[in-house]
Structures are given as structure tokens and as C-alpha cells.
Design an enzyme around this catalytic site. Structure first.
Site, PDB file in Angstrom:
ATOM      1  N   THR A   9      28.190  30.438  49.388  1.00 47.72           N
ATOM      2  CA  THR A   9      28.482  31.031  48.083  1.00 47.72           C
ATOM      3  C   THR A   9      29.135  29.932  47.238  1.00 47.72           C
ATOM      4  O   THR A   9      28.422  29.008  46.838  1.00 47.72           O
ATOM      5  CB  THR A   9      29.300  32.324  48.215  1.00 47.72           C
ATOM      6  OG1 THR A   9      28.495  33.257  48.929  1.00 47.72           O
ATOM      7  CG2 THR A   9      29.595  32.950  46.864  1.00 47.72           C
ATOM      8  N   HIS A  10      30.442  29.955  47.008  1.00 45.45           N
ATOM      9  CA  HIS A  10      30.997  28.914  46.131  1.00 45.45           C
ATOM     10  C   HIS A  10      31.365  27.642  46.896  1.00 45.45           C
ATOM     11  O   HIS A  10      30.951  26.545  46.523  1.00 45.45           O
ATOM     12  CB  HIS A  10      32.205  29.451  45.370  1.00 45.45           C
ATOM     13  CG  HIS A  10      31.834  30.612  44.513  1.00 45.45           C
ATOM     14  ND1 HIS A  10      30.804  30.554  43.608  1.00 45.45           N
ATOM     15  CD2 HIS A  10      32.318  31.877  44.450  1.00 45.45           C
ATOM     16  CE1 HIS A  10      30.673  31.723  43.008  1.00 45.45           C
ATOM     17  NE2 HIS A  10      31.577  32.539  43.509  1.00 45.45           N
ATOM     18  N   GLU A  32      22.681  30.731  55.747  1.00 46.68           N
ATOM     19  CA  GLU A  32      23.313  31.764  54.909  1.00 46.68           C
ATOM     20  C   GLU A  32      22.675  33.107  55.240  1.00 46.68           C
ATOM     21  O   GLU A  32      21.456  33.238  55.228  1.00 46.68           O
ATOM     22  CB  GLU A  32      23.138  31.420  53.427  1.00 46.68           C
ATOM     23  CG  GLU A  32      23.452  32.542  52.453  1.00 46.68           C
ATOM     24  CD  GLU A  32      24.859  33.137  52.578  1.00 46.68           C
ATOM     25  OE1 GLU A  32      25.836  32.393  52.466  1.00 46.68           O
ATOM     26  OE2 GLU A  32      24.963  34.371  52.814  1.00 46.68           O
ATOM     27  N   CYS A  42      33.182  37.437  40.357  1.00 48.78           N
ATOM     28  CA  CYS A  42      34.051  37.681  39.203  1.00 48.78           C
ATOM     29  C   CYS A  42      33.280  38.361  38.077  1.00 48.78           C
ATOM     30  O   CYS A  42      33.877  38.915  37.158  1.00 48.78           O
ATOM     31  CB  CYS A  42      34.676  36.385  38.716  1.00 48.78           C
ATOM     32  SG  CYS A  42      33.450  35.132  38.409  1.00 48.78           S
ATOM     33  N   ALA A 277      36.361  22.595  56.673  1.00 50.40           N
ATOM     34  CA  ALA A 277      36.311  23.969  56.169  1.00 50.40           C
ATOM     35  C   ALA A 277      36.792  23.977  54.725  1.00 50.40           C
ATOM     36  O   ALA A 277      37.541  23.093  54.288  1.00 50.40           O
ATOM     37  CB  ALA A 277      37.158  24.900  57.020  1.00 50.40           C
TER      38      ALA A 277
HETATM   39  C1  LIG Z   1      35.081  41.434  42.621  1.00 52.20           C
HETATM   40  C2  LIG Z   1      35.632  40.045  42.754  1.00 52.20           C
HETATM   41  C3  LIG Z   1      36.096  39.374  41.635  1.00 52.20           C
HETATM   42  C4  LIG Z   1      36.594  38.078  41.750  1.00 52.20           C
HETATM   43  N1  LIG Z   1      37.043  37.441  40.628  1.00 52.20           N
HETATM   44  C5  LIG Z   1      37.479  36.153  40.725  1.00 52.20           C
HETATM   45  C6  LIG Z   1      37.893  35.455  39.561  1.00 52.20           C
HETATM   46  O1  LIG Z   1      37.857  35.987  38.446  1.00 52.20           O
HETATM   47  N2  LIG Z   1      38.320  34.174  39.714  1.00 52.20           N
HETATM   48  C7  LIG Z   1      38.358  33.554  40.936  1.00 52.20           C
HETATM   49  O2  LIG Z   1      38.734  32.371  41.014  1.00 52.20           O
HETATM   50  N3  LIG Z   1      37.976  34.206  42.054  1.00 52.20           N
HETATM   51  C8  LIG Z   1      37.539  35.483  41.977  1.00 52.20           C
HETATM   52  N4  LIG Z   1      37.141  36.151  43.099  1.00 52.20           N
HETATM   53  C9  LIG Z   1      37.256  35.471  44.412  1.00 52.20           C
HETATM   54  C10 LIG Z   1      36.038  34.622  44.680  1.00 52.20           C
HETATM   55  O3  LIG Z   1      34.868  35.373  44.547  1.00 52.20           O
HETATM   56  C11 LIG Z   1      36.131  34.051  46.090  1.00 52.20           C
HETATM   57  O4  LIG Z   1      37.314  33.309  46.178  1.00 52.20           O
HETATM   58  C12 LIG Z   1      34.939  33.162  46.374  1.00 52.20           C
HETATM   59  O5  LIG Z   1      33.774  33.925  46.450  1.00 52.20           O
HETATM   60  C13 LIG Z   1      35.117  32.392  47.667  1.00 52.20           C
HETATM   61  O6  LIG Z   1      33.993  31.625  47.888  1.00 52.20           O
HETATM   62  P1  LIG Z   1      33.634  31.144  49.345  1.00 52.20           P
HETATM   63  O7  LIG Z   1      32.354  30.387  49.229  1.00 52.20           O
HETATM   64  O8  LIG Z   1      34.770  30.455  49.985  1.00 52.20           O
HETATM   65  O9  LIG Z   1      33.437  32.473  50.216  1.00 52.20           O
HETATM   66  P2  LIG Z   1      32.527  33.757  50.032  1.00 52.20           P
HETATM   67  O10 LIG Z   1      32.257  34.041  48.608  1.00 52.20           O
HETATM   68  O11 LIG Z   1      33.154  34.807  50.863  1.00 52.20           O
HETATM   69  O12 LIG Z   1      31.138  33.318  50.680  1.00 52.20           O
HETATM   70  C14 LIG Z   1      30.969  33.117  52.051  1.00 52.20           C
HETATM   71  C15 LIG Z   1      29.485  33.062  52.369  1.00 52.20           C
HETATM   72  O13 LIG Z   1      29.330  32.835  53.755  1.00 52.20           O
HETATM   73  C16 LIG Z   1      28.274  33.652  54.254  1.00 52.20           C
HETATM   74  N5  LIG Z   1      28.512  33.845  55.677  1.00 52.20           N
HETATM   75  C17 LIG Z   1      29.632  34.332  56.263  1.00 52.20           C
HETATM   76  N6  LIG Z   1      29.498  34.342  57.607  1.00 52.20           N
HETATM   77  C18 LIG Z   1      28.280  33.855  57.869  1.00 52.20           C
HETATM   78  C19 LIG Z   1      27.569  33.622  59.084  1.00 52.20           C
HETATM   79  N7  LIG Z   1      28.102  33.886  60.293  1.00 52.20           N
HETATM   80  N8  LIG Z   1      26.328  33.113  59.012  1.00 52.20           N
HETATM   81  C20 LIG Z   1      25.759  32.828  57.793  1.00 52.20           C
HETATM   82  N9  LIG Z   1      26.396  33.032  56.617  1.00 52.20           N
HETATM   83  C21 LIG Z   1      27.637  33.528  56.665  1.00 52.20           C
HETATM   84  C22 LIG Z   1      28.388  34.920  53.431  1.00 52.20           C
HETATM   85  O14 LIG Z   1      27.182  35.655  53.426  1.00 52.20           O
HETATM   86  C23 LIG Z   1      28.759  34.368  52.053  1.00 52.20           C
HETATM   87  O15 LIG Z   1      27.620  34.085  51.288  1.00 52.20           O
HETATM   88  C24 LIG Z   1      36.642  37.445  43.018  1.00 52.20           C
HETATM   89  C25 LIG Z   1      36.165  38.120  44.144  1.00 52.20           C
HETATM   90  C26 LIG Z   1      35.665  39.412  44.023  1.00 52.20           C
HETATM   91  C27 LIG Z   1      35.150  40.110  45.247  1.00 52.20           C
END
Ligand SMILES: Cc1cc2nc3c(=O)[nH]c(=O)nc-3n(C[C@H](O)[C@H](O)[C@H](O)COP(=O)(O)OP(=O)(O)OC[C@H]3O[C@@H](n4cnc5c(N)ncnc54)[C@H](O)[C@@H]3O)c2cc1C
Length: 466
Positions: A9-10, A32, A42, A277
Site C-alpha cells: 500500500t503506502h 500483495e 484517507c 520494515a
Molecule cells: C479510514 C482511514 C483514514 C486514514 N486517514 C489518514 C490520513 O488522513 N493521513 C494519514 O497520514 N494517514 C491516514 N490513515 C492511515 C494510513 O492509511 C496508514 O497509515 C497507511 O495505510 C499505512 O500504510 P502501510 O503501507 O504501512 O500499511 P497498510 O496500508 O496497512 O498496507 C499493508 C499492505 O500489506 C498487505 N499485506 C498484509 N499482509 C500481507 C501478507 N501476508 N501477504 C501479502 N500482502 C499482505 C495488505 O493487503 C496491504 O495492502 C488512514 C487510515 C484509514 C483506515
């Protein structure tokens, strides 16, 4: 160099794109489990409320973009196990059910977080939803179309944004939280009082200071919410009470906080060699306290993901920590906060003081101006800034970004009082609101020290308001 990225994701998208660009020799594979990457959660509330009509606009990258960079992009593949000793991952293809093994030289763990799911009677009922990803957003929109009474459980920024979006759809909305105020972690009471009054004025029912104990249902579908204070009808319930790091794959293989957040060093390295990580799967350094904390934000995720790529071959660029800076627009109020609230600082046993300034955002000779409320929280002894909040109908949220820089650089309120900011009547006053707040805070601190400060008056978390 064989690189495997788990989760896209991000943090995963940032890491993958940057690794592909910076290390053209790397053979990168992304696993993924969803069929999309880079979804902006967001934007969910904006999509639900109809501000963003096309959900496709909430993605800033497509799996094809990664493939074009030469990345093996394995969508709908779930990693089932990681063995950091043997450097292997076990993966299931969710389309075919096949299982495969892969090996890596470098592993990037960007598996993010998942909403906390409370163990409540009734959680299994239909129309009880989580709010995290694209699929959730679509399901919420579909179910909200038919719902009349919507219960949003959790009054953090996600719950508040959703409550607003549902009101914009003319739904009857109740917002629940077990803390006594909305956005308790981000704002002190002078701010939440204004926000809550605004929400109530816009027709949102607030059910604060009460814990949800049960979800009632009929014929398998939710009909109500039972709390420690009463019962409420609801035909749709959205649970948004927080997030947990999704790190089971590395359990007992790398160091973690008690909640499972992976501990990384300033180069995004875990305690296991060649395992990196980033993002919601990790703890971050919270600069106001200097301690590791769990603050899941997209802003941290993209920064940390990028740093993984920069430090993949050798440690080069350090992570600067976070203040947990966040902003929100609620109806016509613009609100932002950074660092510790006064309440959080006192709960943590820190000796802090605070100053609140209220002023119009620009000179009164201008045709329009708006009142602004700005609060600084700072160490009682040193005057070092540790937190700030701003609220106004004018958009002054960028001033909290400025204060985030001040906190990151360990500036004092006195220094803030004399920072060079421009003056132009369209935008501000000769003494910028931040200068004013710094000067006022320094004066407050000096008056307090003259009365004896910490030595004479002492400091008590509960009673230090003098
Ligand atoms: C409704 C909402 C509103 C938000 N608003 C804001 C905002 O305004 N500003 C802000 O800064 N943040 C905001 N956030 C927080 C932000 O979305 C998260 O901090 C961000 O998505 C984190 O990104 P990430 O890539 O670390 O993890 P995640 O977004 O959790 O992505 C993790 C990815 O890993 C994949 N994955 C997990 N386990 C496995 C596996 N075993 N095998 C394969 N794939 C796997 C998942 O499918 C997912 O795609 C918001 C969150 C939500 C839910």
C-alpha cells in the site's frame, strides 16, 4: 540482489518504486494479497460523503506501474510464512490456491496494520463493518445507501470524518467513544469543546464516555448498540477503534513492541540481518518523548518506505522520527495537531506547561477575518516545545506543520517568538500567530518561574494550572 517486498500500500509502494529506481540491478518481487496497490484510506470518508465521486482517483499507483519498472508484481498473493534463518517466504496464490516458496537476499516487510476488532457479542452480525481498505470503502457505501441510523464506534479522526460524511448523506448518526471527548489523543478540551459543539449543531449525536458492550441484532442483521450508558438503534455499525500492526509473519524472529510493532533502527533495519520494515507494521521514534511509539500514519509510511530503498545496500540516510502531525477538516472547522497534547503529556508524567492564544487570523481592517485558537505545550523547565494544536474556520493548519519542524528541531518557545515569518495583510498580522504564541508562552513561563517554578510550586500532573 533478490529483494522481496511483502505488502504494497503506502510503505510497500514507496519502497518498491524507490528500490527499482535506485537499484536497477535488484530483482524485486512484490507479494500483495489485494488486487490493488496504494489505496488512500484517507479518502474513504470523502468518497462516502460524495466529495470524491470516483474511487479510482484514490489510487496513485497501479500494479502495471510496478511491472513497467521491471518489478515482479504478484497481486492476490498472500505470504503465509517467513523464515529469516533460511531466507525463505511461503506464498499462496489466492486465485489458484497454489503454494510456492521464494528466497531473498533482502526482505522488506510492509504488511501494515489491521483494525482492532473487539470481542463483543454481535460482532458477527451483518452490517457491522470495518474501515480500512478499498473493499471496505465499497461495502460501506453500498450498505450506507440503505441505512437510516448509523453508529460509528471510535471518535478518533477516522470516526469523526465518517460521522461527518454520513451526516452529509442525511443519515442519523451516533458517534461513540469510551473517552469523554472526541479526538482525545489529538486535542485538548478547549479544542474538542468547539469541535463537539459544531458536530452537535450539524446533527451528530455524541455518545462519549461510554463503552460499547454488545451489538444487538435480528435475523442476523445488526439493529442496535448497547453501551455502559444505554441502548441505541442502528442499522449499520462502523467499528474504528484503532489499529494493530500486522506482523505475525515475523513473530519471534525480530524485536517488537508488546503490541507487535516491529522495532527498526534509524536506517529501517529490523533486528534480523537483511530484514527491513516500514510503515504501519513498525514502531516509530516519537520525538516529543524520544520513545518508540505506535503511530500508524500514511506520512510515516511513505517516508519509511523511501528510507528502506535509500539504505538497502548501506546505511546512508537516517529517519528523523515523528511528531504524529495530523490535520482534519470537520464541517467548516480546520483543525491540526502535532506532538503531545497537554493531557497526554501529563498522563505520561511529564512536567509541561501550556499557553493558548486567541486572535483573528488577519488584520481587522480586512473585509473578512476569522478567529483562530492556537495552543503550545512545552517543557516547564526548558521551554522546549513538545506539542501544538490549532483550530479556525480559516485554514491555518500549515502552522502546525511549522510547529512540527520546531518540535523536531527541539526549539524553545522563546526561539519560536523570534522566528522570521512574513507579514502580508491578506494572510496574517505583523506579529504572526506563531510568534505571538511563542512570546506569550515565554512570558507565561517567566511569570511562573518568578512565582517559584518547579522548585517552589512543584508540579503535579493533576493540579498544575497556576
Ligand atoms: C479510514 C482511514 C483514514 C486514514 N486517514 C489518514 C490520513 O488522513 N493521513 C494519514 O497520514 N494517514 C491516514 N490513515 C492511515 C494510513 O492509511 C496508514 O497509515 C497507511 O495505510 C499505512 O500504510 P502501510 O503501507 O504501512 O500499511 P497498510 O496500508 O496497512 O498496507 C499493508 C499492505 O500489506 C498487505 N499485506 C498484509 N499482509 C500481507 C501478507 N501476508 N501477504 C501479502 N500482502 C499482505 C495488505 O493487503 C496491504 O495492502 C488512514 C487510515 C484509514 C483506515
Amino acid at each position: 540482489m533478490k529483494v522481496i517486498v511483502i505488502g504494497c500500500t503506502h510503505a510497500g509502494t514507496a519502497a518498491t518504486i524507490q528500490i527499482a529506481k535506485r537499484h536497477p540491478d535488484a530483482e524485486i518481487t512484490v507479494y500483495e494479497r489485494n488486487d490493488n496497490i496504494s489505496f488512500l484510506s484517507c479518502g474513504i470518508a470523502l468518497h462516502v460523503g460524495g466529495v470524491v465521486r470516483n474511487a479510482e482517483e484514490l489510487f496513485y499507483a497501479h500494479p502495471d506501474n510496478l511491472s513497467e519498472l521491471g518489478v515482479n508484481t504478484r497481486m492476490r498473493h498472500e505470504v503465509l510464512a517467513v523464515d529469516t534463518e533460511r531466507r525463505t517466504v511461503t506464498v499462496r496464490n489466492l486465485e489458484t490456491g497454489e503454494t510456492l516458496q521464494d528466497t531473498y537476499d533482502k526482505l522488506v516487510m510492509t504488511t501494515g496494520s489491521w483494525p482492532v476488532v473487539p470481542k463483543l457479542p454481535g460482532m458477527e452480525l451483518d452490517h457491522v463493518m470495518l474501515c480500512k481498505n478499498y473493499a471496505h470503502a465499497q461495502a460501506i457505501i453500498e450498505k450506507a445507501a440503505l441505512a437510516e441510523r448509523i453508529a460509528v464506534v471510535g471518535a478518533g479522526y477516522i470516526g469523526v470524518e465518517l460521522a461527518e460524511a454520513f451526516r452529509q448523506l442525511n443519515k442519523r448518526v451516533t458517534l461513540f467513544d469510551n473517552t469523554p471527548r472526541v479526538m482525545y489523543k489529538y486535542l485538548d478540551q478547549a479544542f474538542t469543546d468547539i469541535v463537539e459543539a459544531d458536530m452537535v449543531e450539524h446533527g451528530i449525536e455524541l455518545a462519549l464516555g461510554q463503552t460499547v458492550q454488545e451489538l444487538r441484532g435480528k435475523d442476523g442483521k445488526v439493529t442496535g448498540v448497547v453501551t455502559t450508558a444505554g441502548e441505541y438503534d442502528a442499522d449499520l455499525v462502523i467499528m474504528c477503534i484503532g489499529f494493530r500492526p500486522n506482523t505475525g509473519l515475523l513473530q519471534d524472529q525480530v524485536k517488537m513492541l508488546p503490541n507487535g510493532a516491529i522495532i527498526v533502527d534509524e536506517y529501517m533495519r529490523t533486528s534480523s540481518p537483511d530484514v527491513y520494515a516500514a510503515g504501519d507494521s513498525c514502531a516509530v521514534r516519537f520525538n516529543p518523548t524520544g520513545e518508540a511509539a505506535y503511530i500508524p500514519l500514511a506520512t510515516n509510511a511513505v517516508r519509511m518506505g523511501t528510507l528502506v530503498a535509500m539504505n538497502l545496500k548501506e546505511p546512508r540516510v537516517t529517519y528523523k522520527g515523528t511528531q504524529g502531525t495530523s490535520g482534519i477538516r470537520i464541517f467548516d472547522l480546520n483543525v491540526a495537531s502535532t506532538g503531545l497534547t497537554e493531557q497526554a503529556a501529563k498522563d505520561a508524567g511529564l512536567a509541561v506547561r501550556s499557553t493558548v492564544v486567541t486572535d483573528n487570523d488577519r488584520p481587522e481592517f480586512m473585509p473578512t477575518y476569522e478567529q483562530a485558537l492556537l495552543k503550545l505545550v512545552y517543557e516547564a523547565e526548558s521551554g522546549r516545545l513538545v506539542g501544538a494544536q490549532v483550530l479556525s474556520k480559516a485554514d491555518l493548519t500549515q502552522s502546525v506543520n511549522t510547529l512540527s519542524v520546531c518540535i523536531q528541531n527541539r526549539m524553545t518557545v522563546e526561539e519560536l517568538g523570534f522566528v522570521d515569518f512574513f507579514f502580508q495583510p491578506h494572510y496574517n498580522k505583523p506579529w504572526n500567530l506563531l510568534n505571538q504564541a511563542g512570546l506569550q508562552a515565554q512570558a507565561d513561563l517567566e511569570a511562573w518561574a518568578a512565582r517559584g517554578g518547579l522548585n517552589k510550586i512543584g508540579w503535579s500532573a493533576a493540579a498544575d494550572t497556576a
